[in-house]
Design a protein around this motif. Structure first.
Motif, PDB file in Angstrom:
ATOM      1  N   THR A  28       0.659  -1.286   0.117  1.00 57.31           N
ATOM      2  CA  THR A  28      -0.067  -0.219  -0.099  1.00 57.31           C
ATOM      3  C   THR A  28       0.982   1.215  -0.042  1.00 57.31           C
ATOM      4  N   PHE A  29       2.050   1.213  -0.683  1.00 57.07           N
ATOM      5  CA  PHE A  29       2.877   2.327  -0.678  1.00 57.07           C
ATOM      6  C   PHE A  29       2.074   3.469  -1.190  1.00 57.07           C
ATOM      7  N   SER A  30       1.581   3.193  -2.116  1.00 49.52           N
ATOM      8  CA  SER A  30       0.855   4.389  -3.002  1.00 49.52           C
ATOM      9  C   SER A  30      -0.212   5.386  -2.243  1.00 49.52           C
ATOM     10  N   SER A  31      -0.342   4.695  -1.155  1.00 49.40           N
ATOM     11  CA  SER A  31      -1.601   5.386  -0.080  1.00 49.40           C
ATOM     12  C   SER A  31      -0.893   6.074   1.158  1.00 49.40           C
ATOM     13  N   TYR A  32       0.448   6.414   1.045  1.00 47.25           N
ATOM     14  CA  TYR A  32       1.393   6.918   2.160  1.00 47.25           C
ATOM     15  C   TYR A  32       1.942   8.123   1.621  1.00 47.25           C
ATOM     16  N   ALA A  33       1.473   9.242   2.349  1.00 48.88           N
ATOM     17  CA  ALA A  33       2.302  10.291   2.081  1.00 48.88           C
ATOM     18  C   ALA A  33       3.886  10.272   2.740  1.00 48.88           C
ATOM     19  N   MET A  34       4.873  10.775   2.057  1.00 50.24           N
ATOM     20  CA  MET A  34       6.158  10.580   2.432  1.00 50.24           C
ATOM     21  C   MET A  34       7.001  11.722   2.713  1.00 50.24           C
ATOM     22  N   GLY A  35       8.015  11.668   3.401  1.00 51.63           N
ATOM     23  CA  GLY A  35       8.844  12.891   3.905  1.00 51.63           C
ATOM     24  C   GLY A  35      10.188  12.551   4.351  1.00 51.63           C
ATOM     25  N   TRP A  36      11.113  13.451   4.019  1.00 49.97           N
ATOM     26  CA  TRP A  36      12.407  13.428   4.382  1.00 49.97           C
ATOM     27  C   TRP A  36      12.777  14.465   5.353  1.00 49.97           C
ATOM     28  N   PHE A  37      13.379  14.078   6.430  1.00 49.13           N
ATOM     29  CA  PHE A  37      13.905  14.794   7.574  1.00 49.13           C
ATOM     30  C   PHE A  37      15.555  14.738   7.810  1.00 49.13           C
ATOM     31  N   ARG A  38      16.317  15.507   8.383  1.00 51.89           N
ATOM     32  CA  ARG A  38      17.541  15.472   8.816  1.00 51.89           C
ATOM     33  C   ARG A  38      17.793  15.769  10.179  1.00 51.89           C
ATOM     34  N   GLN A  39      18.726  15.232  10.862  1.00 45.04           N
ATOM     35  CA  GLN A  39      19.324  15.534  12.167  1.00 45.04           C
ATOM     36  C   GLN A  39      20.882  15.664  12.150  1.00 45.04           C
ATOM     37  N   ALA A  40      21.131  16.584  12.602  1.00 42.58           N
ATOM     38  CA  ALA A  40      22.729  17.162  12.597  1.00 42.58           C
ATOM     39  C   ALA A  40      22.971  16.564  14.213  1.00 42.58           C
ATOM     40  N   PRO A  41      24.159  16.213  14.517  1.00 41.85           N
ATOM     41  CA  PRO A  41      24.466  16.119  16.035  1.00 41.85           C
ATOM     42  C   PRO A  41      24.464  17.242  16.825  1.00 41.85           C
ATOM     43  N   GLY A  42      23.697  16.989  18.064  1.00 39.33           N
ATOM     44  CA  GLY A  42      23.287  18.050  18.784  1.00 39.33           C
ATOM     45  C   GLY A  42      21.965  18.774  18.535  1.00 39.33           C
ATOM     46  N   LYS A  43      21.149  18.453  17.331  1.00 38.49           N
ATOM     47  CA  LYS A  43      20.087  19.095  17.028  1.00 38.49           C
ATOM     48  C   LYS A  43      19.058  18.321  16.871  1.00 38.49           C
ATOM     49  N   ASP A  44      17.960  18.934  16.923  1.00 35.39           N
ATOM     50  CA  ASP A  44      16.563  18.325  16.733  1.00 35.39           C
ATOM     51  C   ASP A  44      16.410  17.801  15.212  1.00 35.39           C
ATOM     52  N   ARG A  45      15.458  16.763  15.099  1.00 34.52           N
ATOM     53  CA  ARG A  45      15.184  16.415  13.716  1.00 34.52           C
ATOM     54  C   ARG A  45      14.582  17.368  13.120  1.00 34.52           C
ATOM     55  N   GLU A  46      14.713  17.709  11.823  1.00 31.60           N
ATOM     56  CA  GLU A  46      14.103  18.948  11.103  1.00 31.60           C
ATOM     57  C   GLU A  46      13.476  18.498   9.719  1.00 31.60           C
ATOM     58  N   PHE A  47      12.440  19.140   9.654  1.00 30.41           N
ATOM     59  CA  PHE A  47      11.639  18.806   8.199  1.00 30.41           C
ATOM     60  C   PHE A  47      12.623  19.241   6.818  1.00 30.41           C
ATOM     61  N   VAL A  48      12.838  18.434   5.976  1.00 32.02           N
ATOM     62  CA  VAL A  48      13.224  18.662   4.752  1.00 32.02           C
ATOM     63  C   VAL A  48      12.345  18.975   3.462  1.00 32.02           C
ATOM     64  N   ALA A  49      11.565  18.016   3.296  1.00 30.45           N
ATOM     65  CA  ALA A  49      10.673  17.765   2.236  1.00 30.45           C
ATOM     66  C   ALA A  49       9.578  16.809   2.508  1.00 30.45           C
ATOM     67  N   ALA A  50       8.578  17.029   1.439  1.00 26.50           N
ATOM     68  CA  ALA A  50       7.416  16.156   1.917  1.00 26.50           C
ATOM     69  C   ALA A  50       6.614  15.934   0.584  1.00 26.50           C
ATOM     70  N   ILE A  51       6.274  14.977   0.238  1.00 25.66           N
ATOM     71  CA  ILE A  51       5.292  14.528  -1.162  1.00 25.66           C
ATOM     72  C   ILE A  51       4.049  13.738  -0.708  1.00 25.66           C
ATOM     73  N   SER A  52       2.781  14.418  -1.429  1.00 25.15           N
ATOM     74  CA  SER A  52       1.636  13.519  -1.269  1.00 25.15           C
ATOM     75  C   SER A  52       1.692  12.076  -1.752  1.00 25.15           C
ATOM     76  N   TRP A  53       0.555  11.322  -1.672  1.00 18.55           N
ATOM     77  CA  TRP A  53       0.660   9.916  -1.871  1.00 18.55           C
ATOM     78  C   TRP A  53       0.770   9.791  -3.500  1.00 18.55           C
ATOM     79  N   ASN A  54       0.332  10.736  -4.369  1.00 21.18           N
ATOM     80  CA  ASN A  54       0.306  10.672  -5.793  1.00 21.18           C
ATOM     81  C   ASN A  54       1.299  11.596  -6.501  1.00 21.18           C
ATOM     82  N   GLY A  55       2.220  12.427  -5.570  1.00 24.13           N
ATOM     83  CA  GLY A  55       3.284  13.174  -6.068  1.00 24.13           C
ATOM     84  C   GLY A  55       2.558  14.419  -6.513  1.00 24.13           C
ATOM     85  N   GLY A  56       1.383  14.707  -6.441  1.00 17.01           N
ATOM     86  CA  GLY A  56       0.602  15.865  -6.811  1.00 17.01           C
ATOM     87  C   GLY A  56       1.056  17.101  -6.224  1.00 17.01           C
ATOM     88  N   ASN A  57       1.592  16.878  -4.782  1.00 14.39           N
ATOM     89  CA  ASN A  57       2.061  18.106  -4.031  1.00 14.39           C
ATOM     90  C   ASN A  57       3.313  17.645  -3.298  1.00 14.39           C
TER      91      ASN A  57
END
Length: 126
Positions: A28-57
């Motif tokens: 059911t991968f196609s029903s999931y919204a996906m995101g990328w995050f990153r975390q540098a040493p000593g820092k909180d995890r931060e948002f990088v990019a996100a995409i809707s299930w169909n890639g439209g957003n």
């Protein structure tokens, strides 16, 4: 359930490029919204990019807008993060994340995602 495995990280000089991949298991991968995050040493995890299930957003953090591109191939159960013009401050462990969503929904906060990969290290030298 979805299992996520990131790949494509490494060491790159400033100004260089990398493409990260996140391979997902499950039918059911196609029903999931996906995101990328990153975390540098000593820092909180931060948002990088996100995409809707169909890639439209798609949605990007201001710090990467114009340099990074998120995309997905639902036939291959894979989401990508193309990173260009890399800077030393992009150095971090990069994680992909997934959560069920329909329509043009994208999520930007870590708490909105249920599934996470183990991360891949990206190091940008100055």
């Amino acid at each position: 359930q979805v299992q996520l495995v990131e790949s494509g990280g490494g060491l790159v000089p400033g100004g260089g490029s990398l493409r990260l991949s996140c391979a997902a298991s499950g039918r059911t991968f196609s029903s999931y919204a996906m995101g990328w995050f990153r975390q540098a040493p000593g820092k909180d995890r931060e948002f990088v990019a996100a995409i809707s299930w169909n890639g439209g957003n798609t949605y990007y953090a201001d710090s990467v807008k114009g340099r990074f591109t998120i995309s997905r191939d639902n036939a291959k159960n894979t989401v990508y993060l193309q990173m260009n013009s890399l800077k030393p401050e992009d150095t971090a462990v990069y994680f992909c994340a997934a959560d069920h969503a329909w329509g043009n929904t994208v999520y930007t906060r870590p708490g909105e995602y249920e599934y996470w990969g183990q991360g891949t290290q990206v190091t940008v030298s100055s």
